[in-house]
Scaffold this active site. Structure first.
Site, PDB file in Angstrom:
ATOM      1  N   ASP A  18       0.795  -1.234  -0.039  1.00 27.16           N
ATOM      2  CA  ASP A  18      -0.161   0.161  -0.041  1.00 27.16           C
ATOM      3  C   ASP A  18       0.656   1.331   0.053  1.00 27.16           C
ATOM      4  O   ASP A  18       2.269   1.381   0.275  1.00 27.16           O
ATOM      5  CB  ASP A  18      -0.871   0.020   1.271  1.00 27.16           C
ATOM      6  CG  ASP A  18      -2.219   1.091   1.113  1.00 27.16           C
ATOM      7  OD1 ASP A  18      -2.290   1.466  -0.153  1.00 27.16           O
ATOM      8  OD2 ASP A  18      -2.736   1.482   2.098  1.00 27.16           O
ATOM      9  N   ARG A  22       0.048   7.601  -2.707  1.00 24.05           N
ATOM     10  CA  ARG A  22       0.514   8.845  -1.949  1.00 24.05           C
ATOM     11  C   ARG A  22       2.059   9.086  -2.376  1.00 24.05           C
ATOM     12  O   ARG A  22       2.559  10.321  -2.312  1.00 24.05           O
ATOM     13  CB  ARG A  22       0.787   8.521  -0.676  1.00 24.05           C
ATOM     14  CG  ARG A  22      -1.015   9.031  -0.016  1.00 24.05           C
ATOM     15  CD  ARG A  22      -1.003   8.095   1.174  1.00 24.05           C
ATOM     16  NE  ARG A  22      -1.558   6.612   0.822  1.00 24.05           N
ATOM     17  CZ  ARG A  22      -1.648   5.880   2.201  1.00 24.05           C
ATOM     18  NH1 ARG A  22      -1.378   6.352   3.254  1.00 24.05           N
ATOM     19  NH2 ARG A  22      -1.947   4.597   1.965  1.00 24.05           N
ATOM     20  N   ARG A  31      -0.725   8.680 -10.370  1.00 21.76           N
ATOM     21  CA  ARG A  31      -0.814   7.602  -9.585  1.00 21.76           C
ATOM     22  C   ARG A  31      -0.052   6.346 -10.429  1.00 21.76           C
ATOM     23  O   ARG A  31       0.440   5.429  -9.432  1.00 21.76           O
ATOM     24  CB  ARG A  31      -2.196   7.418  -8.960  1.00 21.76           C
ATOM     25  CG  ARG A  31      -2.863   8.478  -8.226  1.00 21.76           C
ATOM     26  CD  ARG A  31      -4.240   7.966  -7.800  1.00 21.76           C
ATOM     27  NE  ARG A  31      -4.246   6.680  -6.975  1.00 21.76           N
ATOM     28  CZ  ARG A  31      -4.201   6.404  -5.912  1.00 21.76           C
ATOM     29  NH1 ARG A  31      -4.099   7.390  -5.007  1.00 21.76           N
ATOM     30  NH2 ARG A  31      -4.473   5.254  -5.521  1.00 21.76           N
ATOM     31  N   GLU A  65     -12.228  -4.648  -4.101  1.00 22.00           N
ATOM     32  CA  GLU A  65     -12.635  -3.402  -3.839  1.00 22.00           C
ATOM     33  C   GLU A  65     -12.185  -2.352  -4.777  1.00 22.00           C
ATOM     34  O   GLU A  65     -12.488  -1.436  -4.925  1.00 22.00           O
ATOM     35  CB  GLU A  65     -12.681  -2.736  -2.361  1.00 22.00           C
ATOM     36  CG  GLU A  65     -13.744  -3.567  -1.215  1.00 22.00           C
ATOM     37  CD  GLU A  65     -13.270  -5.002  -1.200  1.00 22.00           C
ATOM     38  OE1 GLU A  65     -12.152  -5.602  -1.011  1.00 22.00           O
ATOM     39  OE2 GLU A  65     -14.217  -6.012  -0.790  1.00 22.00           O
ATOM     40  N   ASN A  66     -11.054  -2.871  -5.282  1.00 24.22           N
ATOM     41  CA  ASN A  66     -10.049  -1.814  -5.991  1.00 24.22           C
ATOM     42  C   ASN A  66     -10.746  -1.461  -7.539  1.00 24.22           C
ATOM     43  O   ASN A  66     -10.429  -0.576  -8.084  1.00 24.22           O
ATOM     44  CB  ASN A  66      -8.591  -2.296  -6.026  1.00 24.22           C
ATOM     45  CG  ASN A  66      -7.630  -2.121  -4.996  1.00 24.22           C
ATOM     46  OD1 ASN A  66      -6.831  -2.771  -4.682  1.00 24.22           O
ATOM     47  ND2 ASN A  66      -8.169  -1.029  -4.286  1.00 24.22           N
ATOM     48  N   ARG A  69     -11.996   2.062  -8.383  1.00 28.42           N
ATOM     49  CA  ARG A  69     -11.196   3.306  -8.582  1.00 28.42           C
ATOM     50  C   ARG A  69     -11.582   3.556  -9.964  1.00 28.42           C
ATOM     51  O   ARG A  69     -11.969   2.822 -10.800  1.00 28.42           O
ATOM     52  CB  ARG A  69      -9.804   2.710  -8.394  1.00 28.42           C
ATOM     53  CG  ARG A  69      -9.349   2.139  -6.900  1.00 28.42           C
ATOM     54  CD  ARG A  69      -7.778   2.123  -6.719  1.00 28.42           C
ATOM     55  NE  ARG A  69      -7.723   2.078  -5.397  1.00 28.42           N
ATOM     56  CZ  ARG A  69      -6.292   2.100  -4.811  1.00 28.42           C
ATOM     57  NH1 ARG A  69      -5.473   2.439  -5.620  1.00 28.42           N
ATOM     58  NH2 ARG A  69      -6.340   1.901  -3.615  1.00 28.42           N
ATOM     59  N   ARG A 189       2.104  -4.363   6.834  1.00 29.24           N
ATOM     60  CA  ARG A 189       1.441  -3.340   5.957  1.00 29.24           C
ATOM     61  C   ARG A 189       2.244  -1.943   6.137  1.00 29.24           C
ATOM     62  O   ARG A 189       2.377  -1.568   7.119  1.00 29.24           O
ATOM     63  CB  ARG A 189      -0.089  -3.115   6.391  1.00 29.24           C
ATOM     64  CG  ARG A 189      -0.823  -1.957   5.790  1.00 29.24           C
ATOM     65  CD  ARG A 189      -2.357  -2.026   5.762  1.00 29.24           C
ATOM     66  NE  ARG A 189      -2.743  -1.211   4.705  1.00 29.24           N
ATOM     67  CZ  ARG A 189      -3.847  -1.240   4.209  1.00 29.24           C
ATOM     68  NH1 ARG A 189      -4.728  -2.065   4.878  1.00 29.24           N
ATOM     69  NH2 ARG A 189      -4.455  -0.435   3.270  1.00 29.24           N
ATOM     70  N   LEU A 196      -6.912  -4.205   7.823  1.00 24.44           N
ATOM     71  CA  LEU A 196      -6.708  -5.688   7.099  1.00 24.44           C
ATOM     72  C   LEU A 196      -7.275  -5.255   5.854  1.00 24.44           C
ATOM     73  O   LEU A 196      -6.813  -6.259   4.687  1.00 24.44           O
ATOM     74  CB  LEU A 196      -7.430  -6.792   7.864  1.00 24.44           C
ATOM     75  CG  LEU A 196      -7.031  -8.238   7.624  1.00 24.44           C
ATOM     76  CD1 LEU A 196      -5.202  -8.246   7.649  1.00 24.44           C
ATOM     77  CD2 LEU A 196      -7.627  -9.222   8.571  1.00 24.44           C
ATOM     78  N   GLU A 208       0.949 -12.155  13.380  1.00 25.88           N
ATOM     79  CA  GLU A 208       1.351 -11.053  13.874  1.00 25.88           C
ATOM     80  C   GLU A 208       1.447  -9.902  12.840  1.00 25.88           C
ATOM     81  O   GLU A 208       1.638 -10.155  11.879  1.00 25.88           O
ATOM     82  CB  GLU A 208       2.956 -11.291  14.319  1.00 25.88           C
ATOM     83  CG  GLU A 208       3.069 -12.569  15.375  1.00 25.88           C
ATOM     84  CD  GLU A 208       2.555 -11.933  16.801  1.00 25.88           C
ATOM     85  OE1 GLU A 208       2.464 -10.843  16.998  1.00 25.88           O
ATOM     86  OE2 GLU A 208       1.975 -12.937  17.337  1.00 25.88           O
TER      87      GLU A 208
HETATM   88  C1  IPE Z   1      -5.241  -2.811   0.136  1.00 28.92           C
HETATM   89  O1  IPE Z   1      -5.166  -1.307  -0.185  1.00 28.92           O
HETATM   90  C2  IPE Z   1      -5.346  -3.474  -1.368  1.00 28.92           C
HETATM   91  C3  IPE Z   1      -3.919  -3.714  -1.922  1.00 28.92           C
HETATM   92  C4  IPE Z   1      -2.768  -3.118  -1.546  1.00 28.92           C
HETATM   93  C5  IPE Z   1      -3.917  -4.290  -3.320  1.00 28.92           C
HETATM   94  P1  IPE Z   1      -6.159  -0.216  -0.222  1.00 28.92           P
HETATM   95  O2  IPE Z   1      -5.410   0.960  -0.548  1.00 28.92           O
HETATM   96  O3  IPE Z   1      -7.019  -0.878  -1.293  1.00 28.92           O
HETATM   97  O4  IPE Z   1      -6.922  -0.177   1.084  1.00 28.92           O
HETATM   98  P2  IPE Z   1      -7.848   0.716   1.840  1.00 28.92           P
HETATM   99  O5  IPE Z   1      -8.838   1.293   0.901  1.00 28.92           O
HETATM  100  O6  IPE Z   1      -6.964   1.825   2.113  1.00 28.92           O
HETATM  101  O7  IPE Z   1      -8.633   0.013   2.917  1.00 28.92           O
HETATM  102  C1  IPE Z   2      -1.640   0.066  -3.425  1.00 25.70           C
HETATM  103  O1  IPE Z   2      -1.415   1.525  -3.330  1.00 25.70           O
HETATM  104  C2  IPE Z   2      -1.931  -0.565  -4.633  1.00 25.70           C
HETATM  105  C3  IPE Z   2      -3.434  -0.879  -4.928  1.00 25.70           C
HETATM  106  C4  IPE Z   2      -4.241  -0.570  -4.123  1.00 25.70           C
HETATM  107  C5  IPE Z   2      -3.627  -1.433  -6.044  1.00 25.70           C
HETATM  108  P1  IPE Z   2      -2.528   2.578  -3.435  1.00 25.70           P
HETATM  109  O2  IPE Z   2      -2.934   2.785  -4.618  1.00 25.70           O
HETATM  110  O3  IPE Z   2      -3.843   2.068  -2.396  1.00 25.70           O
HETATM  111  O4  IPE Z   2      -1.740   3.931  -2.867  1.00 25.70           O
HETATM  112  P2  IPE Z   2      -2.583   4.911  -1.673  1.00 25.70           P
HETATM  113  O5  IPE Z   2      -2.956   4.127  -0.844  1.00 25.70           O
HETATM  114  O6  IPE Z   2      -3.519   5.527  -2.553  1.00 25.70           O
HETATM  115  O7  IPE Z   2      -1.342   5.616  -1.582  1.00 25.70           O
HETATM  116 MG    MG Z   3      -4.103   2.510  -0.639  1.00 24.77          MG
END
Ligand code: IPE
Ligand code: IPE
Ligand code: MG
Length: 241
Positions: A18, A22, A31, A65-66, A69, A189, A196, A208
């Protein structure tokens, strides 16, 4: 790179990759650039962890859930995944020499059939490998995983192959995407979030947790060392004393 052995190495390490977005935003980049860097980090950390002797590694690449986006971002992530699969196919002999078994955890039905065909080829070609089990979670959701296991059990009960009394934890486990693999010992994480996000709900029952503020593209071998060091110092009781 470390040469110090860890006192107790986790059998199964799971990583929520994750913070890509950002990381890019901080640099004024789109992004998608964060996802490109994140994919590089995945290759680097995956290789390092495998070399340390961690037998089971699961990386969360894309959640159920992604899909919510923007379409362009989903496309960019899937295209990077396609690049990785092409590379994995080219590198098959090398990976097999290293004993790497690749598996994709998640619901394949919503993924582009061209990618699914590559995923199946790579999985099939590395099926006999036993040294490092590298799992990549794509269109993965812990609830979806448990749901499809429940459906599979219901079908067997309906057909008479199984009776409700015969259902055990193992009946469920063997229907999860991680069937045959040990539960998660250490969940990592980065990016400052402490949740989670629907990752390996069943498998993390006694994991853990280790968090870091580092954004995934900046995650280094030293960060993994820190997580493993913290893990080795934990006292795991599993409900006992
Ligand atoms: C979790 O990250 C999914 C992956 C890293 C693939 P997200 O960025 O989707 O999780 P939330 O939305 O912050 O919970
Ligand atoms: C994790 O990075 C990758 C996926 C969830 C696919 P993010 O895209 O969630 O990055 P942030 O959380 O927006 O920084
Ligand atoms: Mg994220």
């Amino acid at each position: 790179m470390t040469d110090k052995p860890f006192e107790s190495l986790p059998r199964h390490v799971a990583v929520i990759m994750d913070g890509n977005g950002r990381w890019a935003k901080k640099r004024g980049l789109p992004r998608s650039e964060g996802h490109i860097e994140g994919a590089k980090t995945f290759r680097r950390i995956g290789e390092y962890a495998g070399n340390l002797g961690i037998r089971h590694l699961t990386f969360y690449a894309f959640s159920t859930e992604n899909w919510s986006r923007p379409e362009a971002e989903v496309k960019a992530i899937m295209s990077l995944f396609g690049d990785y699969l092409d590379e994995a196919l080219r590198r098959l002999d090398e990976d097999k020499e290293k004993g790497i078994r690749l598996r994709f955890l998640g619901d394949k039905s919503r993924i582009d059939p061209a990618l699914v065909s590559l995923m199946d080829t790579v999985e099939e070609a590395t099926r006999e490998m036993t040294k490092v089990n590298l799992n990549i979670a794509v269109n993965y959701g812990g609830r979806q995983e448990i749901l499809q296991a429940a459906q599979s059990i219901a079908r067997d009960v309906k057909s008479g192959a199984l009776s409700p009394e015969e259902i055990t934890e193992q009946t469920i486990e063997e229907r999860l995407y991680t069937a045959g693999q040990p539960p998660v010992d250490l969940l990592i994480r980065p990016s400052g979030e402490q949740r989670l996000s629907n990752f390996l709900l069943w498998q993390c029952a006694y994991a853990e947790f280790w968090y870091s503020d580092v954004l995934w593209p900046d995650f280094t071998e030293a960060d993994l060392d820190r997580a493993l060091g913290a893990y080795a110092a934990r006292s795991r009781r599993f409900g006992g004393l």
